[in-house]
Write a protein that holds these residues in place. Structure first.
Motif, PDB file in Angstrom:
ATOM      1  N   ALA A 217       0.910  -1.589  -0.091  1.00 44.34           N
ATOM      2  CA  ALA A 217       0.073   0.013   0.018  1.00 44.34           C
ATOM      3  C   ALA A 217       0.489   1.231  -0.151  1.00 44.34           C
ATOM      4  N   LEU A 218       1.798   1.213   1.132  1.00 43.41           N
ATOM      5  CA  LEU A 218       3.441   2.578   0.503  1.00 43.41           C
ATOM      6  C   LEU A 218       2.847   2.574  -0.142  1.00 43.41           C
ATOM      7  N   ALA A 219       3.873   1.902  -1.255  1.00 42.90           N
ATOM      8  CA  ALA A 219       4.525   1.990  -2.484  1.00 42.90           C
ATOM      9  C   ALA A 219       3.518   2.496  -3.411  1.00 42.90           C
ATOM     10  N   ARG A 220       2.459   1.686  -3.394  1.00 38.83           N
ATOM     11  CA  ARG A 220       1.388   2.206  -3.887  1.00 38.83           C
ATOM     12  C   ARG A 220       0.869   3.721  -4.126  1.00 38.83           C
TER      13      ARG A 220
ATOM     14  N   GLU B  35      14.076 -11.098   7.094  1.00 41.29           N
ATOM     15  CA  GLU B  35      15.049 -10.694   5.905  1.00 41.29           C
ATOM     16  C   GLU B  35      14.047 -10.657   4.298  1.00 41.29           C
ATOM     17  N   ALA B  36      13.024 -11.658   4.899  1.00 40.10           N
ATOM     18  CA  ALA B  36      11.477 -11.776   3.944  1.00 40.10           C
ATOM     19  C   ALA B  36      10.510 -10.364   3.533  1.00 40.10           C
ATOM     20  N   LEU B  37      11.020  -9.887   4.300  1.00 44.93           N
ATOM     21  CA  LEU B  37       9.899  -8.377   4.857  1.00 44.93           C
ATOM     22  C   LEU B  37      11.098  -7.632   3.819  1.00 44.93           C
ATOM     23  N   LEU B  38      11.819  -7.732   4.069  1.00 41.51           N
ATOM     24  CA  LEU B  38      12.941  -5.985   3.385  1.00 41.51           C
ATOM     25  C   LEU B  38      13.337  -6.757   1.860  1.00 41.51           C
ATOM     26  N   ALA B  39      13.518  -7.972   1.364  1.00 43.77           N
ATOM     27  CA  ALA B  39      13.948  -8.638   0.408  1.00 43.77           C
ATOM     28  C   ALA B  39      12.732  -7.908  -0.241  1.00 43.77           C
ATOM     29  N   GLN B  40      11.077  -8.309   0.321  1.00 47.10           N
ATOM     30  CA  GLN B  40      10.276  -7.758  -0.921  1.00 47.10           C
ATOM     31  C   GLN B  40      10.049  -6.131  -1.009  1.00 47.10           C
TER      32      GLN B  40
ATOM     33  N   ASP C 280      13.296  -5.372  -3.100  1.00 44.59           N
ATOM     34  CA  ASP C 280      13.919  -5.589  -4.666  1.00 44.59           C
ATOM     35  C   ASP C 280      12.953  -5.343  -5.472  1.00 44.59           C
ATOM     36  N   ASP C 281      10.898  -5.992  -4.509  1.00 46.23           N
ATOM     37  CA  ASP C 281       9.884  -5.678  -5.034  1.00 46.23           C
ATOM     38  C   ASP C 281       9.510  -4.742  -5.302  1.00 46.23           C
ATOM     39  N   LEU C 282       9.261  -3.794  -4.323  1.00 46.52           N
ATOM     40  CA  LEU C 282       8.659  -2.821  -4.527  1.00 46.52           C
ATOM     41  C   LEU C 282       9.086  -1.350  -4.394  1.00 46.52           C
TER      42      LEU C 282
END
Ligand code: PLP
Length: 237
Positions: free
Chosen positions: A124-127, A159-164, A167-169
């Motif tokens: 939501a923040l990235a959007r 680690e998973a949240l940071l990657a998202q 890297d993704d957002l």
């Protein structure tokens, strides 16, 4: 407790010398930094004005302080729209738990957001950042004490949240934030936050409040969030 004579009635809340408190806290930050062999210019003092009216915030602005913290989106928008008209250099950090449906208003009002703690909110923040063309610094909140009622991602899930986020957002993740359990020694929590940040190449550490900011500075805080020591006790909401 029974008293022989009742305290005199008071009109309104006790007066607080915000400018003097602010100067004292700044001196204390300097001193704590010196003891830790650090340069105080590395440490941002976020004056947490949540719960206080504009009249209590104005003396801090008039004293030249620019960085403030709020923890409710609606309150922040309401108060700071007016304050910023007069003090355009004010910088606002959003430090509270953040509901996903408030992401739009949080991005609109804040220059930094210390509340990123789950995938849905990150999306939501990235959007909103794309939509508004505005990129407030993000701090990922860690639930260092694994308290069930508290916001923040568990250390094992970082680690998973940071990657998202990164890297993704492409969220502008600047650092980590924590709020240690109230009844515990905060030092191990601050140390854990520092270790997690180092492991993930993050430079900023948002940790330390009125009661424990000296400890936080000794352990590497780059952002301390101080309310009561500057503005006095918060009125009941
Ligand atoms: C209220 C609050 C603070 C400031 O707390 P004080 O004890 O008044 O200094 C700091 N961080 C967060 C996340 C807060 O909600």
């Amino acid at each position: 407790m029974a008293h022989a004579s009742p305290a005199p009635a008071q009109d309104g809340p006790p007066s607080v010398d915000v400018a003097a408190n602010l100067a004292a806290v700044k001196a204390e930050v300097q001193d704590a930094a010196g003891h830790a062999g650090r340069d105080a210019s590395e440490i941002t003092l976020i004056a947490v004005s949540k719960g206080h009216p504009a009249s209590r915030i104005l003396p801090a602005l008039a004293a030249g302080h620019t960085t403030f913290g709020e923890n409710r989106v609606q309150e922040a928008s309401r108060k700071w729209q007016a304050l910023r008209a007069e003090w355009p250099s004010a910088v606002l950090h959003y430090i509270g738990a953040l509901q996903t449906n408030k992401a739009r208003d949080a991005v609109a009002v804040a220059d930094a957001i210390h509340a990123v703690d789950r995938p849905k909110l990150a999306v939501a923040l990235a959007r909103e950042m794309d939509r508004q063309g505005k990129r407030p610094d993000c701090f990922v909140q860690i639930n260092t004490g694994a308290e069930p009622q508290k916001a923040g991602v568990l250390p094992d899930d970082l680690e998973a949240l940071l990657a998202q986020c990164r890297d993704d957002l492409m969220l502008p993740v600047a650092g980590l934030m924590c709020l240690p359990p109230a009844a515990e020694d905060p030092a191990p929590h601050f140390t854990l936050l520092r270790e997690l940040a180092a492991r993930h190449g993050l430079e900023r550490l948002s940790m330390g409040m009125s009661a424990d900011y000296r400890t936080a500075i000794a352990l590497g805080a780059t952002h301390v969030r101080i309310g009561t020591a500057i503005f006095g006790a918060r009125p009941a909401p």
